[in-house]
Scaffold this motif. Structure first.
Motif, PDB file in Angstrom:
ATOM      1  N   PHE A   1       0.874  -1.168   0.000  1.00 33.31           N
ATOM      2  CA  PHE A   1       0.000   0.000   0.000  1.00 33.31           C
ATOM      3  C   PHE A   1       0.919   1.228   0.000  1.00 33.31           C
ATOM      4  O   PHE A   1       1.748   1.392   0.897  1.00 33.31           O
ATOM      5  CB  PHE A   1      -0.882  -0.012   1.253  1.00 33.31           C
ATOM      6  CG  PHE A   1      -1.623   1.277   1.482  1.00 33.31           C
ATOM      7  CD1 PHE A   1      -2.819   1.524   0.831  1.00 33.31           C
ATOM      8  CD2 PHE A   1      -1.118   2.247   2.342  1.00 33.31           C
ATOM      9  CE1 PHE A   1      -3.495   2.721   1.028  1.00 33.31           C
ATOM     10  CE2 PHE A   1      -1.795   3.434   2.551  1.00 33.31           C
ATOM     11  CZ  PHE A   1      -2.989   3.671   1.888  1.00 33.31           C
ATOM     12  N   ILE A   2       0.806   2.054  -1.040  1.00 38.30           N
ATOM     13  CA  ILE A   2       1.706   3.207  -1.192  1.00 38.30           C
ATOM     14  C   ILE A   2       0.873   4.483  -1.213  1.00 38.30           C
ATOM     15  O   ILE A   2      -0.094   4.597  -1.979  1.00 38.30           O
ATOM     16  CB  ILE A   2       2.509   3.103  -2.510  1.00 38.30           C
ATOM     17  CG1 ILE A   2       3.331   1.807  -2.552  1.00 38.30           C
ATOM     18  CG2 ILE A   2       3.431   4.306  -2.695  1.00 38.30           C
ATOM     19  CD1 ILE A   2       3.787   1.405  -3.939  1.00 38.30           C
ATOM     20  N   SER A   3       1.236   5.449  -0.334  1.00 39.29           N
ATOM     21  CA  SER A   3       0.564   6.751  -0.355  1.00 39.29           C
ATOM     22  C   SER A   3       1.617   7.833  -0.182  1.00 39.29           C
ATOM     23  O   SER A   3       2.802   7.540  -0.036  1.00 39.29           O
ATOM     24  CB  SER A   3      -0.468   6.838   0.779  1.00 39.29           C
ATOM     25  OG  SER A   3       0.181   7.061   2.016  1.00 39.29           O
ATOM     26  N   THR A   4       1.168   9.092  -0.170  1.00 41.42           N
ATOM     27  CA  THR A   4       2.138  10.187   0.034  1.00 41.42           C
ATOM     28  C   THR A   4       2.549  10.289   1.500  1.00 41.42           C
ATOM     29  O   THR A   4       3.416  11.083   1.841  1.00 41.42           O
ATOM     30  CB  THR A   4       1.537  11.539  -0.412  1.00 41.42           C
ATOM     31  OG1 THR A   4       0.338  11.763   0.335  1.00 41.42           O
ATOM     32  CG2 THR A   4       1.241  11.537  -1.893  1.00 41.42           C
ATOM     33  N   GLN A   5       1.909   9.510   2.356  1.00 41.78           N
ATOM     34  CA  GLN A   5       2.226   9.539   3.788  1.00 41.78           C
ATOM     35  C   GLN A   5       3.074   8.347   4.217  1.00 41.78           C
ATOM     36  O   GLN A   5       3.967   8.480   5.030  1.00 41.78           O
ATOM     37  CB  GLN A   5       0.931   9.528   4.615  1.00 41.78           C
ATOM     38  CG  GLN A   5       0.021  10.712   4.360  1.00 41.78           C
ATOM     39  CD  GLN A   5       0.646  12.018   4.808  1.00 41.78           C
ATOM     40  OE1 GLN A   5       1.251  12.090   5.866  1.00 41.78           O
ATOM     41  NE2 GLN A   5       0.541  13.047   3.974  1.00 41.78           N
ATOM     42  N   ARG A   6       2.755   7.158   3.654  1.00 40.29           N
ATOM     43  CA  ARG A   6       3.409   5.949   4.175  1.00 40.29           C
ATOM     44  C   ARG A   6       3.431   4.820   3.161  1.00 40.29           C
ATOM     45  O   ARG A   6       2.743   4.863   2.140  1.00 40.29           O
ATOM     46  CB  ARG A   6       2.727   5.473   5.456  1.00 40.29           C
ATOM     47  CG  ARG A   6       1.249   5.227   5.358  1.00 40.29           C
ATOM     48  CD  ARG A   6       0.544   5.235   6.724  1.00 40.29           C
ATOM     49  NE  ARG A   6       1.402   4.984   7.852  1.00 40.29           N
ATOM     50  CZ  ARG A   6       1.856   5.947   8.666  1.00 40.29           C
ATOM     51  NH1 ARG A   6       1.502   7.192   8.449  1.00 40.29           N
ATOM     52  NH2 ARG A   6       2.630   5.646   9.678  1.00 40.29           N
ATOM     53  N   ILE A   7       4.232   3.802   3.475  1.00 45.76           N
ATOM     54  CA  ILE A   7       4.248   2.559   2.700  1.00 45.76           C
ATOM     55  C   ILE A   7       3.942   1.427   3.673  1.00 45.76           C
ATOM     56  O   ILE A   7       4.632   1.263   4.692  1.00 45.76           O
ATOM     57  CB  ILE A   7       5.616   2.323   2.028  1.00 45.76           C
ATOM     58  CG1 ILE A   7       5.865   3.406   0.965  1.00 45.76           C
ATOM     59  CG2 ILE A   7       5.684   0.932   1.390  1.00 45.76           C
ATOM     60  CD1 ILE A   7       7.186   3.286   0.251  1.00 45.76           C
ATOM     61  N   LYS A   8       2.882   0.668   3.374  1.00 42.41           N
ATOM     62  CA  LYS A   8       2.513  -0.458   4.232  1.00 42.41           C
ATOM     63  C   LYS A   8       2.747  -1.757   3.478  1.00 42.41           C
ATOM     64  O   LYS A   8       2.519  -1.838   2.269  1.00 42.41           O
ATOM     65  CB  LYS A   8       1.034  -0.388   4.628  1.00 42.41           C
ATOM     66  CG  LYS A   8       0.706   0.670   5.667  1.00 42.41           C
ATOM     67  CD  LYS A   8      -0.756   0.546   6.076  1.00 42.41           C
ATOM     68  CE  LYS A   8      -1.128   1.594   7.127  1.00 42.41           C
ATOM     69  NZ  LYS A   8      -2.538   1.444   7.531  1.00 42.41           N
TER      70      LYS A   8
ATOM     71  N   PRO B   1       6.483   5.325   7.621  1.00 43.67           N
ATOM     72  CA  PRO B   1       6.231   6.678   7.112  1.00 43.67           C
ATOM     73  C   PRO B   1       7.139   6.930   5.906  1.00 43.67           C
ATOM     74  O   PRO B   1       8.291   6.484   5.895  1.00 43.67           O
ATOM     75  CB  PRO B   1       6.622   7.583   8.289  1.00 43.67           C
ATOM     76  CG  PRO B   1       6.521   6.696   9.502  1.00 43.67           C
ATOM     77  CD  PRO B   1       6.893   5.328   9.033  1.00 43.67           C
ATOM     78  N   LEU B   2       6.618   7.625   4.886  1.00 42.84           N
ATOM     79  CA  LEU B   2       7.373   7.817   3.647  1.00 42.84           C
ATOM     80  C   LEU B   2       8.736   8.473   3.900  1.00 42.84           C
ATOM     81  O   LEU B   2       9.724   8.122   3.265  1.00 42.84           O
ATOM     82  CB  LEU B   2       6.552   8.662   2.667  1.00 42.84           C
ATOM     83  CG  LEU B   2       6.992   8.596   1.203  1.00 42.84           C
ATOM     84  CD1 LEU B   2       6.754   7.218   0.607  1.00 42.84           C
ATOM     85  CD2 LEU B   2       6.280   9.651   0.375  1.00 42.84           C
ATOM     86  N   ARG B   3       8.769   9.399   4.884  1.00 43.11           N
ATOM     87  CA  ARG B   3      10.022  10.126   5.128  1.00 43.11           C
ATOM     88  C   ARG B   3      11.150   9.223   5.638  1.00 43.11           C
ATOM     89  O   ARG B   3      12.307   9.619   5.643  1.00 43.11           O
ATOM     90  CB  ARG B   3       9.787  11.270   6.124  1.00 43.11           C
ATOM     91  CG  ARG B   3       9.410  10.815   7.511  1.00 43.11           C
ATOM     92  CD  ARG B   3       9.213  11.971   8.481  1.00 43.11           C
ATOM     93  NE  ARG B   3       8.899  11.476   9.813  1.00 43.11           N
ATOM     94  CZ  ARG B   3       7.708  11.112  10.218  1.00 43.11           C
ATOM     95  NH1 ARG B   3       6.675  11.202   9.394  1.00 43.11           N
ATOM     96  NH2 ARG B   3       7.498  10.664  11.444  1.00 43.11           N
ATOM     97  N   THR B   4      10.787   7.995   6.111  1.00 40.39           N
ATOM     98  CA  THR B   4      11.838   7.108   6.646  1.00 40.39           C
ATOM     99  C   THR B   4      12.429   6.207   5.563  1.00 40.39           C
ATOM    100  O   THR B   4      13.343   5.440   5.841  1.00 40.39           O
ATOM    101  CB  THR B   4      11.290   6.210   7.782  1.00 40.39           C
ATOM    102  OG1 THR B   4      10.306   5.319   7.235  1.00 40.39           O
ATOM    103  CG2 THR B   4      10.687   7.026   8.907  1.00 40.39           C
ATOM    104  N   ILE B   5      11.899   6.275   4.331  1.00 42.45           N
ATOM    105  CA  ILE B   5      12.428   5.442   3.243  1.00 42.45           C
ATOM    106  C   ILE B   5      13.715   6.083   2.725  1.00 42.45           C
ATOM    107  O   ILE B   5      13.711   7.227   2.276  1.00 42.45           O
ATOM    108  CB  ILE B   5      11.404   5.291   2.088  1.00 42.45           C
ATOM    109  CG1 ILE B   5      10.064   4.764   2.620  1.00 42.45           C
ATOM    110  CG2 ILE B   5      11.964   4.394   0.987  1.00 42.45           C
ATOM    111  CD1 ILE B   5      10.111   3.395   3.271  1.00 42.45           C
ATOM    112  N   SER B   6      14.825   5.346   2.806  1.00 44.91           N
ATOM    113  CA  SER B   6      16.127   5.894   2.419  1.00 44.91           C
ATOM    114  C   SER B   6      16.567   5.457   1.030  1.00 44.91           C
ATOM    115  O   SER B   6      17.410   6.099   0.428  1.00 44.91           O
ATOM    116  CB  SER B   6      17.199   5.456   3.423  1.00 44.91           C
ATOM    117  OG  SER B   6      16.940   5.985   4.685  1.00 44.91           O
TER     118      SER B   6
END
Length: 334
Positions: A17-24, A38-43
């Motif tokens: 599940f991909i959104s502008t907030q998170r990836i589940k 949370p999307l910001r934690t994807i490196s």
């Protein structure tokens, strides 16, 4: 991508599940959430054939257990540690999945621009590409590493059974030639007594074995394995312990392309102006535009960077080296 020998290969069918907030990551059968980032934690995201690789930064829970040396270390002042989680997915749509995650980042960034009163249409992808094409690589490792005066073979004499007497740390992701750096030397040890090594030197090979691209633990094992040798040959590149970074940002519309947590650079956008400028993941920011940020709160560092335009000069060093030099950690010599 294989599990260690003798262990079963864990394979679970999942939905992403991909959104502008998170990836589940959801279990395909039960739809239970297995991972939620949370999307910001994807490196890091990459597709390689039918494989998608996704790396996420995860906070480790606070622990009082003495087994967890990192979390229970008195010098950490109760700050949480971070670890990287690597997901490997197999799908015929690997490229599409990686592109979808990339688009989520793009949309999230456009939302960020709108929230800050900037119209994303004002900044096309072509403008960003054109900006990058006008910028030379600053602090280009390959140029530095290719100059013969910076590269040398060093021979260290020592007693059999004696350790070399160094502490090594990683040079940081983003480095074109990732290897290990000498962060400390034992007083009176063979490395220091030789007078041939400096803190900041990058070790390219040792006794003919290349260390480029190897994990820190492997490099440590290689050095420990030389304990019974009386003469060790190191190929090193002279590097200052502090990395100088120069980011050219014409105005606030241009995304810097890296994120910071408690003064430490924790992710870097490939092909962005920060990578061009010499930013390294795992480095601690020491200075921004000649202003020390060593004791500056996280929010203020983010504020300074968010509002910085023109030429942004930074000084950084590997976070592990910084902790050793400021006596937050005791050196473990090898």
């Amino acid at each position: 991508l294989q599990a260690p020998e003798g262990e079963s290969q864990p394979m679970t069918e999942v939905d992403l599940f991909i959104s502008t907030q998170r990836i589940k990551v959801l279990n395909a059968d039960t739809q239970e959430t297995m991972m939620d980032h949370p999307l910001r934690t994807i490196s890091y995201i990459a597709d390689i054939g039918n494989i998608v690789v996704l790396m996420a930064r995860r906070r480790m829970p606070r622990s009082n257990s003495q087994d967890n040396v990192e979390a229970s270390h008195p010098s950490q002042d109760g700050k949480r540690q971070y670890k990287m989680i690597c997901h490997v997915f197999e799908s015929e749509d690997a490229q599409l999945i990686a592109q979808s995650i990339g688009q989520a980042f793009s949309v999230a960034y456009q939302e960020f621009l709108r929230a800050n009163g900037i119209n994303p249409e004002d900044l096309s992808q072509k403008e960003y590409s054109d900006l990058l094409n006008t910028q030379d690589m600053y602090n280009d490792d390959l140029i530095h590493f290719s100059k013969s005066e910076n590269c040398k073979d060093v021979y260290i004499e020592k007693q059999k059974g004696e350790i070399l007497g160094v502490v090594i740390v990683e040079s940081g992701w983003g480095s074109i030639l990732p290897t290990v750096i000498i962060a400390n030397m034992m007083h009176g040890g063979p490395a220091e007594k030789s007078g041939k090594l400096n803190i900041g030197d990058q070790i390219m090979s040792i006794n003919g074995t290349s260390l480029v691209g190897l994990p820190l633990s492997t490099c440590q094992s290689i050095i420990k394995g030389l304990k019974n040798q009386a003469r060790i040959k190191l190929n090193i590149v002279r590097c200052p312990p502090v990395t100088t970074v120069l980011i050219r940002r014409p105005d606030l519309r241009y995304q810097l392309g890296f994120s910071v947590q408690n003064g430490i650079i924790c992710s870097l956008m490939r092909g962005g102006i920060a990578e061009r400028g010499g930013v390294r993941v795992g480095h601690r920011i020491i200075e921004i535009n000649a202003q020390s940020v060593v004791a500056t709160p996280h929010e203020k560092i983010v504020h300074i960077l968010s509002n910085a335009v023109g030429e942004i000069h930074m000084k950084t060093m590997p976070a592990a080296m910084y902790r050793l030099l400021t006596a937050q950690e005791q050196p473990v010599y090898i």
